[in-house]
Write a protein that holds these residues in place. Structure first.
Motif, PDB file in Angstrom:
ATOM      1  N   VAL A 102      48.239  32.888 -36.901  1.00 27.42           N
ATOM      2  CA  VAL A 102      48.253  31.924 -36.343  1.00 27.42           C
ATOM      3  C   VAL A 102      49.238  31.633 -37.873  1.00 27.42           C
ATOM      4  O   VAL A 102      49.918  30.845 -38.814  1.00 27.42           O
ATOM      5  CB  VAL A 102      47.432  30.926 -36.312  1.00 27.42           C
ATOM      6  CG1 VAL A 102      47.391  29.417 -36.527  1.00 27.42           C
ATOM      7  CG2 VAL A 102      46.883  31.045 -34.941  1.00 27.42           C
ATOM      8  N   PRO A 103      48.331  32.050 -38.977  1.00 27.36           N
ATOM      9  CA  PRO A 103      48.815  31.515 -40.797  1.00 27.36           C
ATOM     10  C   PRO A 103      50.279  32.184 -40.672  1.00 27.36           C
ATOM     11  O   PRO A 103      51.327  31.669 -41.803  1.00 27.36           O
ATOM     12  CB  PRO A 103      48.247  32.819 -41.677  1.00 27.36           C
ATOM     13  CG  PRO A 103      46.663  32.715 -40.720  1.00 27.36           C
ATOM     14  CD  PRO A 103      47.284  32.647 -39.405  1.00 27.36           C
ATOM     15  N   GLY A 107      54.235  30.569 -42.084  1.00 29.43           N
ATOM     16  CA  GLY A 107      55.005  32.056 -43.479  1.00 29.43           C
ATOM     17  C   GLY A 107      53.841  32.319 -45.029  1.00 29.43           C
ATOM     18  O   GLY A 107      54.197  32.215 -45.862  1.00 29.43           O
ATOM     19  N   LEU A 108      52.776  31.598 -44.364  1.00 25.30           N
ATOM     20  CA  LEU A 108      51.303  32.289 -44.822  1.00 25.30           C
ATOM     21  C   LEU A 108      50.624  33.718 -44.725  1.00 25.30           C
ATOM     22  O   LEU A 108      50.726  33.918 -43.249  1.00 25.30           O
ATOM     23  CB  LEU A 108      50.253  31.077 -45.277  1.00 25.30           C
ATOM     24  CG  LEU A 108      50.792  29.641 -44.862  1.00 25.30           C
ATOM     25  CD1 LEU A 108      49.270  28.305 -44.747  1.00 25.30           C
ATOM     26  CD2 LEU A 108      51.143  29.835 -46.348  1.00 25.30           C
ATOM     27  N   PHE A 127      43.715  25.825 -42.187  1.00 19.14           N
ATOM     28  CA  PHE A 127      44.056  26.019 -44.116  1.00 19.14           C
ATOM     29  C   PHE A 127      45.234  24.408 -43.697  1.00 19.14           C
ATOM     30  O   PHE A 127      45.787  24.560 -42.529  1.00 19.14           O
ATOM     31  CB  PHE A 127      45.011  26.986 -43.402  1.00 19.14           C
ATOM     32  CG  PHE A 127      45.765  27.686 -42.136  1.00 19.14           C
ATOM     33  CD1 PHE A 127      47.306  27.084 -42.421  1.00 19.14           C
ATOM     34  CD2 PHE A 127      45.647  28.590 -41.648  1.00 19.14           C
ATOM     35  CE1 PHE A 127      48.308  27.540 -41.240  1.00 19.14           C
ATOM     36  CE2 PHE A 127      46.379  28.520 -40.501  1.00 19.14           C
ATOM     37  CZ  PHE A 127      47.489  27.925 -40.203  1.00 19.14           C
ATOM     38  N   ALA A 128      46.088  24.317 -44.750  1.00 20.38           N
ATOM     39  CA  ALA A 128      46.521  22.999 -45.215  1.00 20.38           C
ATOM     40  C   ALA A 128      47.925  23.516 -45.395  1.00 20.38           C
ATOM     41  O   ALA A 128      48.582  24.855 -45.972  1.00 20.38           O
ATOM     42  CB  ALA A 128      46.339  22.331 -46.677  1.00 20.38           C
ATOM     43  N   VAL A 134      45.740  22.730 -39.793  1.00 18.90           N
ATOM     44  CA  VAL A 134      46.063  23.549 -38.943  1.00 18.90           C
ATOM     45  C   VAL A 134      44.322  24.307 -39.069  1.00 18.90           C
ATOM     46  O   VAL A 134      44.265  25.207 -39.613  1.00 18.90           O
ATOM     47  CB  VAL A 134      47.264  24.471 -39.349  1.00 18.90           C
ATOM     48  CG1 VAL A 134      47.359  25.270 -37.640  1.00 18.90           C
ATOM     49  CG2 VAL A 134      48.259  23.655 -39.654  1.00 18.90           C
ATOM     50  N   GLU A 135      44.414  24.036 -37.424  1.00 19.46           N
ATOM     51  CA  GLU A 135      43.470  24.858 -36.906  1.00 19.46           C
ATOM     52  C   GLU A 135      43.398  26.108 -35.687  1.00 19.46           C
ATOM     53  O   GLU A 135      44.964  26.120 -35.205  1.00 19.46           O
ATOM     54  CB  GLU A 135      42.531  24.114 -36.096  1.00 19.46           C
ATOM     55  CG  GLU A 135      41.383  22.958 -36.352  1.00 19.46           C
ATOM     56  CD  GLU A 135      40.163  23.492 -36.960  1.00 19.46           C
ATOM     57  OE1 GLU A 135      39.983  24.672 -37.307  1.00 19.46           O
ATOM     58  OE2 GLU A 135      39.665  22.320 -37.347  1.00 19.46           O
ATOM     59  N   PRO A 136      43.195  27.624 -36.854  1.00 16.94           N
ATOM     60  CA  PRO A 136      43.847  28.755 -35.654  1.00 16.94           C
ATOM     61  C   PRO A 136      43.392  28.586 -34.744  1.00 16.94           C
ATOM     62  O   PRO A 136      43.775  28.875 -33.268  1.00 16.94           O
ATOM     63  CB  PRO A 136      43.893  29.911 -36.345  1.00 16.94           C
ATOM     64  CG  PRO A 136      42.849  28.829 -38.182  1.00 16.94           C
ATOM     65  CD  PRO A 136      43.039  27.520 -37.694  1.00 16.94           C
TER      66      PRO A 136
END
Length: 352
Positions: A102-103, A107-108, A127-128, A134-136
């Motif tokens: 998901v990240p 692009g993370l 993560f932000a 954003v919740e994976p």
């Protein structure tokens, strides 16, 4: 013969509830549904979602099946290994896919430092992206509470308390009364936000969901222990109880408690006594409900990048979640089930 031991509509209902969770989150993830609300929120205006009721229903069913599984197990050790084999393999793979992939959509680089959370059945950390969190895989948070209930059943059996059904019913009623108290508006906002110290929170969970899920699971376990009496309740009474619970959904302080009681009674009638015809065979021996629940949310994130019209987005998310649920069953859960079957001389009468 004890009719409650015969497979009926459990598999079909679990798939319906897993799909209901996906439908609720679809409104949030697509981002342009009316006010971001699901159908129940729109009807009642009180914040209660279809997903919340579906998860409560999962715990009501799970309490019944897990107490049954304990009774059918050779000993506490075999019971516990079966429970670990049922819940951890699918969770492990879904966690890794959610936390690692998901990240990348944003692009993370994946955060490998959170892999330890698998051991305590916690969802991947959010993560932000700018101001957006954003919740994976948001629904995964309930799995740790499910496993805590499994541990509680093992402890009750170890101390010889699982056969004391009157005591267990009274204990469940006390927990349920506390849950009802916590739904009083002035109390709810304080309790819902309260957290124990980290070590206690890791062990017991947060107070409000712990009371909520323990109530539902406890009623499910008592339903198994009182299954003969439950079988004697008339179908008309079960349906009337369900209708009353439906009416109670419009008043938030009693909505979930009423759903557990009246809706729970209707649920057990639907699970073990109603004739669903061919629907009974859906998700019966080929159980995709757990995988559907685990993968629905991250797949909703994936499809949100396609800019689809909302009905097509929902359909794509559901179909792909069912497909992933099937793959999870075939490649991960069913092989683990084979190990489970070796732990007892005979398989449980109902899927557990």
């Amino acid at each position: 013969m004890d009719k409650t031991r015969q497979p009926n509509n459990i598999g079909f209902l679990r798939l319906v509830f897993a799909s209901g969770v996906i439908l609720t989150h679809a409104h949030e993830q697509w981002g342009q549904a009316p006010a971001g609300r699901d159908l129940l929120q729109t009807m009642t205006g009180n914040g209660l979602t279809v997903a919340a009721l579906c998860v409560d229903a999962f715990f009501l069913i799970s309490g019944y099946l897990i107490v049954q599984s304990m009774h059918h197990s050779r000993d506490i050790g075999s019971y516990f290994v079966k429970r670990v084999l049922r819940i951890f393999p699918g969770f492990l793979v879904a966690f890794l896919l959610s936390a690692l992939l998901v990240p990348l959509l944003y692009g993370l680089a994946p955060d490998l430092g959170q892999i330890w959370r698998i051991a305590i059945l916690q969802r991947p950390e959010p993560f932000a992206i700018g101001a957006t969190i954003v919740e994976p895989n948001s629904p995964m948070w309930t799995i740790s509470y499910e496993f805590r209930c499994y541990v509680l059943v093992a402890l009750l059996a170890a101390f010889g308390q699982l056969e004391r059904r009157t005591m267990l019913l009274k204990a469940t009623a006390i927990v349920f009364a506390l849950f009802c108290f916590c739904n009083i508006p002035a109390v709810y906002w304080r309790v819902e936000q309260f957290r124990f110290l980290p070590l206690v929170d890791m062990t017991l969970g947060a107070p409000y969901p712990a009371l909520r899920f323990l109530s539902a699971f406890g009623f499910g376990g008592c339903a198994y222990l009182y299954r003969a009496e439950l079988q004697a309740v008339s179908s008309r009474f079960c349906i009337i109880a369900g209708i009353i619970a439906l009416a109670a959904l419009f008043y938030r302080p009693i909505a979930q408690p009423a759903a557990m009681l009246g809706g729970g009674l209707l649920l057990y009638w639907a699970a073990f006594r109603a004739n669903f015809g061919p629907l009974q065979r859906i998700n019966d021996r080929f159980d995709i409900s757990y995988g559907t629940y685990l993968y629905g949310y991250p797949l909703g994130i994936v499809w949100s990048f396609a800019a689809l019209p909302f009905p097509i987005y929902v359909g794509a998310t559901l179909l792909s979640a069912w497909a992933m649920g099937a793959l999870s069953w075939m490649l991960i859960e069913r092989p683990a089930q084979r190990w489970k079957s070796r732990l007892d001389g005979k398989a449980p009468a109902l899927p557990a």
